[in-house]
Design a protein around this motif. Structure first.
Motif, PDB file in Angstrom:
ATOM      1  N   THR A 186       0.831  -1.199   0.000  1.00  0.00           N
ATOM      2  CA  THR A 186       0.000   0.000   0.000  1.00  0.00           C
ATOM      3  C   THR A 186       0.865   1.248   0.000  1.00  0.00           C
ATOM      4  N   ARG A 187       0.596   2.144  -0.956  1.00  0.00           N
ATOM      5  CA  ARG A 187       1.292   3.430  -1.021  1.00  0.00           C
ATOM      6  C   ARG A 187       0.278   4.545  -1.244  1.00  0.00           C
ATOM      7  N   ILE A 188       0.499   5.652  -0.533  1.00  0.00           N
ATOM      8  CA  ILE A 188      -0.395   6.798  -0.643  1.00  0.00           C
ATOM      9  C   ILE A 188       0.430   8.067  -0.767  1.00  0.00           C
ATOM     10  N   THR A 189      -0.162   9.097  -1.331  1.00  0.00           N
ATOM     11  CA  THR A 189       0.519  10.376  -1.434  1.00  0.00           C
ATOM     12  C   THR A 189       0.423  11.128  -0.106  1.00  0.00           C
ATOM     13  N   LYS A 190       1.257  12.167   0.029  1.00  0.00           N
ATOM     14  CA  LYS A 190       1.207  12.996   1.239  1.00  0.00           C
ATOM     15  C   LYS A 190      -0.160  13.665   1.381  1.00  0.00           C
ATOM     16  N   ALA A 191      -0.743  14.073   0.249  1.00  0.00           N
ATOM     17  CA  ALA A 191      -2.058  14.710   0.303  1.00  0.00           C
ATOM     18  C   ALA A 191      -3.100  13.775   0.898  1.00  0.00           C
ATOM     19  N   LEU A 192      -3.002  12.499   0.601  1.00  0.00           N
ATOM     20  CA  LEU A 192      -3.927  11.518   1.174  1.00  0.00           C
ATOM     21  C   LEU A 192      -3.596  11.289   2.644  1.00  0.00           C
ATOM     22  N   TYR A 193      -2.312  11.128   2.939  1.00  0.00           N
ATOM     23  CA  TYR A 193      -1.883  10.872   4.316  1.00  0.00           C
ATOM     24  C   TYR A 193      -2.314  11.990   5.252  1.00  0.00           C
ATOM     25  N   ASP A 194      -2.195  13.223   4.789  1.00  0.00           N
ATOM     26  CA  ASP A 194      -2.537  14.377   5.629  1.00  0.00           C
ATOM     27  C   ASP A 194      -4.007  14.380   6.040  1.00  0.00           C
ATOM     28  N   GLY A 195      -4.856  13.684   5.288  1.00  0.00           N
ATOM     29  CA  GLY A 195      -6.278  13.647   5.608  1.00  0.00           C
ATOM     30  C   GLY A 195      -6.704  12.449   6.427  1.00  0.00           C
ATOM     31  N   LEU A 196      -5.757  11.589   6.809  1.00  0.00           N
ATOM     32  CA  LEU A 196      -6.096  10.398   7.587  1.00  0.00           C
ATOM     33  C   LEU A 196      -6.313  10.754   9.053  1.00  0.00           C
ATOM     34  N   SER A 197      -7.229  10.055   9.678  1.00  0.00           N
ATOM     35  CA  SER A 197      -7.413  10.205  11.115  1.00  0.00           C
ATOM     36  C   SER A 197      -6.312   9.433  11.841  1.00  0.00           C
ATOM     37  N   SER A 198      -6.171   9.673  13.134  1.00  0.00           N
ATOM     38  CA  SER A 198      -5.100   9.034  13.905  1.00  0.00           C
ATOM     39  C   SER A 198      -5.219   7.514  13.918  1.00  0.00           C
ATOM     40  N   SER A 199      -6.451   6.996  13.829  1.00  0.00           N
ATOM     41  CA  SER A 199      -6.643   5.545  13.856  1.00  0.00           C
ATOM     42  C   SER A 199      -6.089   4.859  12.612  1.00  0.00           C
ATOM     43  N   LEU A 200      -5.910   5.629  11.548  1.00  0.00           N
ATOM     44  CA  LEU A 200      -5.336   5.080  10.320  1.00  0.00           C
ATOM     45  C   LEU A 200      -3.863   5.443  10.175  1.00  0.00           C
ATOM     46  N   ARG A 201      -3.311   6.124  11.173  1.00  0.00           N
ATOM     47  CA  ARG A 201      -1.889   6.464  11.150  1.00  0.00           C
ATOM     48  C   ARG A 201      -1.078   5.676  12.172  1.00  0.00           C
ATOM     49  N   ILE A 222       5.800  10.477  -0.394  1.00  0.00           N
ATOM     50  CA  ILE A 222       4.737   9.486  -0.351  1.00  0.00           C
ATOM     51  C   ILE A 222       4.913   8.649   0.913  1.00  0.00           C
ATOM     52  N   TYR A 223       3.945   7.803   1.181  1.00  0.00           N
ATOM     53  CA  TYR A 223       4.005   6.932   2.350  1.00  0.00           C
ATOM     54  C   TYR A 223       3.686   5.502   1.920  1.00  0.00           C
ATOM     55  N   ARG A 224       4.409   4.553   2.509  1.00  0.00           N
ATOM     56  CA  ARG A 224       4.173   3.147   2.194  1.00  0.00           C
ATOM     57  C   ARG A 224       3.864   2.380   3.470  1.00  0.00           C
ATOM     58  N   SER A 225       3.163   1.256   3.302  1.00  0.00           N
ATOM     59  CA  SER A 225       2.765   0.476   4.475  1.00  0.00           C
ATOM     60  C   SER A 225       2.733  -1.013   4.162  1.00  0.00           C
ATOM     61  N   ASN A 226       3.118  -1.784   5.147  1.00  0.00           N
ATOM     62  CA  ASN A 226       3.019  -3.244   5.067  1.00  0.00           C
ATOM     63  C   ASN A 226       1.999  -3.766   6.075  1.00  0.00           C
ATOM     64  N   TRP A 227       1.223  -2.858   6.654  1.00  0.00           N
ATOM     65  CA  TRP A 227       0.234  -3.213   7.653  1.00  0.00           C
ATOM     66  C   TRP A 227      -1.032  -3.770   6.973  1.00  0.00           C
ATOM     67  N   TRP A 228      -1.859  -4.393   7.791  1.00  0.00           N
ATOM     68  CA  TRP A 228      -3.153  -4.863   7.312  1.00  0.00           C
ATOM     69  C   TRP A 228      -4.226  -4.497   8.328  1.00  0.00           C
ATOM     70  N   TRP A 229      -5.480  -4.600   7.867  1.00  0.00           N
ATOM     71  CA  TRP A 229      -6.633  -4.277   8.716  1.00  0.00           C
ATOM     72  C   TRP A 229      -7.543  -5.498   8.740  1.00  0.00           C
ATOM     73  N   SER A 230      -7.599  -6.152   9.866  1.00  0.00           N
ATOM     74  CA  SER A 230      -8.389  -7.382   9.986  1.00  0.00           C
ATOM     75  C   SER A 230      -9.888  -7.064   9.962  1.00  0.00           C
ATOM     76  N   PHE A 231     -10.647  -7.909   9.271  1.00  0.00           N
ATOM     77  CA  PHE A 231     -12.107  -7.799   9.339  1.00  0.00           C
ATOM     78  C   PHE A 231     -12.701  -9.169   9.675  1.00  0.00           C
ATOM     79  N   ALA A 232     -11.932  -9.922  10.473  1.00  0.00           N
ATOM     80  CA  ALA A 232     -12.409 -11.240  10.901  1.00  0.00           C
ATOM     81  C   ALA A 232     -13.578 -11.093  11.871  1.00  0.00           C
TER      82      ALA A 232
END
Length: 232
Positions: A186-201, A222-232
């Motif tokens: 997952t990669r996002i631009t700074k413009a996208l990152y700046d709009g994320l809430s703390s729970s997604l940072r 830009i920002y990159r991530s190797n994290w995942w979000w469980s929906f189990a």
């Protein structure tokens, strides 16, 4: 009228005629946008592209039925996850999918969709594939790119055979981000990152994203991530 004359007339009209623009409150479909020089503006829309990595190797080394199953399962997961986050799917293109998010919390919803797809890859698609193809060394990998900008929908093609093209930075940058290494899905631009809430940072006190500089794009942040979000 000969084909050359017909095309010359139509191309000339496209370049010479003025444009009209309307603001969109929902993500349009082709029938919502006129065939002339007309555009629909989506203000600060979030664009997500998800792309299956390693497709060439897959079709070269696996039976077509197995390749088809991987295409279907990846795109099924991506589509269901996008819709679960109230995103609008705007295109399927081979082994990738494009979606647009508008409205409240659009940055969070898009980023969460990307992280959910990472979890689905690891916990659903790959394990289910291994049940059937126990001896296969193929690993399912993917990339997701997300950006935000003003976006305009323009209808292209001919009457009875047309689609929308999305004009704006977010569509181009999100697609380009999927060409980077799948080591960080997952990669996002700074413009996208700046709009994320703390729970997604931040998760459990740890940053979920790593800041990088996109060298081919003038060292854009830009920002990159190797994290995942469980929906189990």
């Amino acid at each position: 009228m000969a084909l050359k004359d017909d095309l010359t007339s139509q191309i000339g009209a496209i370049f010479k005629n003025s444009w009209s623009e309307t603001k969109g409150r929902v993500v349009p479909v082709p029938s919502d946008v006129g065939l002339g020089n007309k555009g629909t503006l989506l203000e600060q829309a979030v664009v997500l592209y998800a792309d299956l990595d390693g497709s060439t190797s897959m079709v070269d080394t696996m039976k077509w039925q197995a390749a088809a199953e991987i295409y279907k399962t990846f795109l099924l997961c991506a589509a269901r996850i996008i819709k679960s986050e109230n995103g609008d799917i705007t295109a399927y293109d081979g082994d990738r999918i494009m979606a647009i998010f508008i409205g409240e919390n659009k940055q969070d919803r898009a980023a969460r969709a990307a992280l959910k797809l990472r979890w689905a890859e690891l916990q659903i698609i790959e394990p289910q594939m291994k049940v059937v193809y126990k001896n296969s060394e193929f690993r399912i990998k993917h990339t997701v790119g997300i950006d935000i900008s003003d976006l305009r929908a323009v209808r292209t093609g001919v009457r009875g055979d047309n689609d929308l093209v999305w004009v704006g930075r977010a569509a181009n940058y999100a697609a380009k981000l999927t060409t980077l290494s799948s080591d960080y899905p997952t990669r996002i631009t700074k413009a996208l990152y700046d709009g994320l809430s703390s729970s997604l940072r931040i998760s459990n006190g740890k940053p979920m994203w790593e800041e990088r500089f996109w060298t081919p794009m003038s060292d854009m942040k830009i920002y990159r991530s190797n994290w995942w979000w469980s929906f189990a």
